[in-house]
Design an enzyme around this catalytic site. Structure first.
Site, PDB file in Angstrom:
ATOM      1  N   HIS A 157     -47.077 -25.415  -5.739  1.00  0.00           N
ATOM      2  CA  HIS A 157     -47.261 -24.067  -6.327  1.00  0.00           C
ATOM      3  C   HIS A 157     -47.276 -22.997  -5.235  1.00  0.00           C
ATOM      4  O   HIS A 157     -47.910 -21.967  -5.379  1.00  0.00           O
ATOM      5  CB  HIS A 157     -48.561 -23.973  -7.136  1.00  0.00           C
ATOM      6  CG  HIS A 157     -48.762 -25.093  -8.095  1.00  0.00           C
ATOM      7  ND1 HIS A 157     -48.356 -25.030  -9.416  1.00  0.00           N
ATOM      8  CD2 HIS A 157     -49.296 -26.341  -7.927  1.00  0.00           C
ATOM      9  CE1 HIS A 157     -48.658 -26.172 -10.017  1.00  0.00           C
ATOM     10  NE2 HIS A 157     -49.209 -26.995  -9.130  1.00  0.00           N
ATOM     11  N   SER A 278     -30.060  -5.022  10.226  1.00  0.00           N
ATOM     12  CA  SER A 278     -29.989  -4.028   9.154  1.00  0.00           C
ATOM     13  C   SER A 278     -29.289  -2.795   9.696  1.00  0.00           C
ATOM     14  O   SER A 278     -29.404  -2.473  10.885  1.00  0.00           O
ATOM     15  CB  SER A 278     -31.408  -3.677   8.709  1.00  0.00           C
ATOM     16  OG  SER A 278     -31.440  -2.390   8.139  1.00  0.00           O
ATOM     17  N   LYS A 284     -34.948  -5.295  12.133  1.00  0.00           N
ATOM     18  CA  LYS A 284     -34.687  -6.400  11.202  1.00  0.00           C
ATOM     19  C   LYS A 284     -33.810  -7.516  11.776  1.00  0.00           C
ATOM     20  O   LYS A 284     -32.867  -7.272  12.520  1.00  0.00           O
ATOM     21  CB  LYS A 284     -34.009  -5.867   9.927  1.00  0.00           C
ATOM     22  CG  LYS A 284     -34.906  -5.056   9.030  1.00  0.00           C
ATOM     23  CD  LYS A 284     -36.046  -5.842   8.388  1.00  0.00           C
ATOM     24  CE  LYS A 284     -35.596  -6.765   7.289  1.00  0.00           C
ATOM     25  NZ  LYS A 284     -35.073  -6.058   6.125  1.00  0.00           N
ATOM     26  N   GLU A 291     -29.476 -16.913   2.574  1.00  0.00           N
ATOM     27  CA  GLU A 291     -29.425 -16.221   1.277  1.00  0.00           C
ATOM     28  C   GLU A 291     -28.060 -16.388   0.620  1.00  0.00           C
ATOM     29  O   GLU A 291     -27.957 -16.574  -0.597  1.00  0.00           O
ATOM     30  CB  GLU A 291     -29.731 -14.731   1.470  1.00  0.00           C
ATOM     31  CG  GLU A 291     -31.159 -14.484   1.925  1.00  0.00           C
ATOM     32  CD  GLU A 291     -31.345 -13.061   2.434  1.00  0.00           C
ATOM     33  OE1 GLU A 291     -32.185 -12.355   1.885  1.00  0.00           O
ATOM     34  OE2 GLU A 291     -30.658 -12.647   3.384  1.00  0.00           O
TER      35      GLU A 291
END
Ligand code: ARG
Length: 482
Positions: A157, A278, A284, A291
């Site tokens: 979880h 970024s 970043k 992804e």
């Protein structure tokens, strides 16, 4: 388009140009040129054996096919001039070989021809995917070996659960991709049946020597029912399921790594070469590759669903809907292979931040289950032990203590079974090594799994080698029969 359609005759009118463009499949099935050529070569060998063509004609056809292949590979054929790969090969052969080429379609239909092309293509594709999957398995096994002994929190979880070896975590993906290999081997077998001889749908009107063609094309079996053969594409659905499962597991691996890579976790470091920045936020470093693999898994799953939907309402035998299967197949297999490759490279360059991980296992009461097990070993029932440790943990949280910081006298207020050996029982190492049940994270279990993984890889390599041997080679066929 080609001046004359291979199906001219009954249809008198020239095709409407939009209709011609709409029905054409060449821009997709040109990818099958090598398979169409090798299938045609083997078929010609079969035609010669039943006397439809002579030895001399077979020689002309085989060397003609060799030339067509060379022209295609040199980029000298305008694909767009043809409706599909079958008419391209036949017409280009006709230009080179003349009359004998006009005999090559005797007793054959594009319906059994396309299945032949697809099966041959799929065998190569599956073997190639298997090769890439083995490379991934090797990297997982190597990483698991490097981090042998490092303990991290396991989560359920997304909450800290129990301590686990990093190697055990990594080997959980070895299992997943190992099952993926099993599916690929099955996918390959599903492609091992020669469709030629089925013709359009009821079987060829000539006594096609399917035994010989099967041997030339290295198929293990021949079709048992022509209607089933020209109208079935289960092998594509099954392969797309195999690919989807590989992608689902890659995607879950990516998801873990994305989480482990967050500043909040900082369990891993992804090599700069596999990250992007970024355009606006200078600080970043984004895990785009992970992804994208996660995103592309949706595309592959979508292709599986599309191909299943494509077939659910089709009447028996060939229908043009089936033409759509190739885009779905090509897209799914190329995306999956690319994802396995790039993910493997990224994984090989990942570093686990041992310090951060070792700090992390200190909080979250990862040893609570082992503390309960301690009481059980002393004579307490598990349910009582669970309640007792639950209360102790609450006390620890309220007083900002760890379980190990609890005094024995205090612990005895919760259960008479607590003693000085409790502290040893809840050390991370003890928690890990207590998990000796099959499949558990005890170091000795994991060590033997690590060893076993090398044997598994060797076995897969040997099996894959035998798959590659079951893929026919055009040059060899030409040299044998010319
Ligand atoms: N282009 C077709 C396909 O990709 C193969 C030829 C099918 N036969 C036909 N009569 N249209 O499935």
């Amino acid at each position: 388009m080609e001046k004359e359609k291979i199906w001219k005759g009954m249809i008198e009118k020239d095709p409407d140009s939009a209709a011609e463009k709409f029905t054409s499949s060449i821009l997709t099935d040109k990818k099958l040129y090598a398979q169409d050529i090798i299938g045609s070569a083997a078929y010609a060998v079969g035609l010669k054996s039943i006397g439809i063509i002579t030895s001399a004609e077979l020689g002309i056809i085989l060397s003609g096919l060799k030339t067509v292949k060379a022209l295609i590979e040199k980029g000298e054929i305008d694909f767009t001039a043809y409706e599909d790969i079958h008419s391209l090969v036949e017409y280009e052969l006709l230009k080179i070989a003349g009359e004998p080429a006009a005999k090559i379609h005797t007793g054959r239909s594009r319906n059994d021809q396309i299945v032949t092309d697809e099966l041959l293509y799929m065998k190569e594709s599956i073997a190639d995917t298997a090769l890439k999957t083995i490379k991934l398995l090797k990297i997982i096994s190597e990483k698991a070996y490097i981090y042998r002994g490092l303990v991290m929190p396991a989560y359920t979880h997304m909450q800290k659960a129990q301590p686990v070896l990093v190697s055990h975590y990594l080997l959980s993906f070895f299992e997943k991709f190992s099952r993926g290999m099993g599916r690929l081997f099955e996918n390959f077998e599903a492609c091992d049946c020669l469709p030629l001889g089925s013709a359009a749908c009821t079987g060829s009107g000539y006594k096609i020597d399917t035994g010989l063609i099967k041997k030339v094309l290295k198929f293990g079996k021949t079709s048992s029912n022509s209607m089933d053969t020209v109208g079935g594409r289960e092998y594509i659905i099954e392969y797309l399921f195999g690919l989807s499962m590989l992608m689902i597991n890659l995607s879950r691996f990516c998801e873990d790594l994305i989480i482990f890579n967050t500043q909040e976790f900082s369990f891993i470091e992804i090599d700069d070469a596999f990250c992007t920045g970024s355009s606006i936020m200078p600080q970043k470093k984004n895990p785009d590759i992970l992804e994208l693999v996660r995103g592309k898994s949706a595309v592959v799953i979508g292709n599986l669903f599309s191909v299943m939907a494509l077939f659910k309402g089709l009447p028996s035998t060939y229908n043009s809907d089936m033409q759509e299967d190739k885009k779905l197949l090509f897209n799914a297999e190329s995306q999956t292979k690319e994802c396995i490759d790039i993910f493997s490279r990224l994984l090989a360059n990942i570093v686990f931040n041992e310090k951060v991980i070792m700090q992390s296992i200190k909080s979250g009461f990862l040893e609570a289950t082992d503390a309960a097990d301690y009481l059980v070993r002393k004579g307490e029932s598990f349910r009582n032990a669970h309640h007792i440790i639950g209360r102790v943990v609450r006390h620890c949280i309220e007083n900002n203590l760890s379980l190990g910081e609890m005094q024995t006298v205090k612990l005895k207020q919760y259960s008479k079974y607590f003693d000085n050996d409790f502290y040893r029982a809840i050390q991370m190492e003890s928690c890990i090594n207590a998990k000796t049940a099959v499949g558990g994270t005890a170091q000795k279990n994991v060590d033997s799994k690590l060893k076993e993984s090398l044997k598994v890889i060797d076995d897969y390599e040997a099996r894959l080698k035998s798959l590659f041997e079951r893929i026919p080679d055009f040059e060899l066929i030409v040299s044998e029969y010319i």
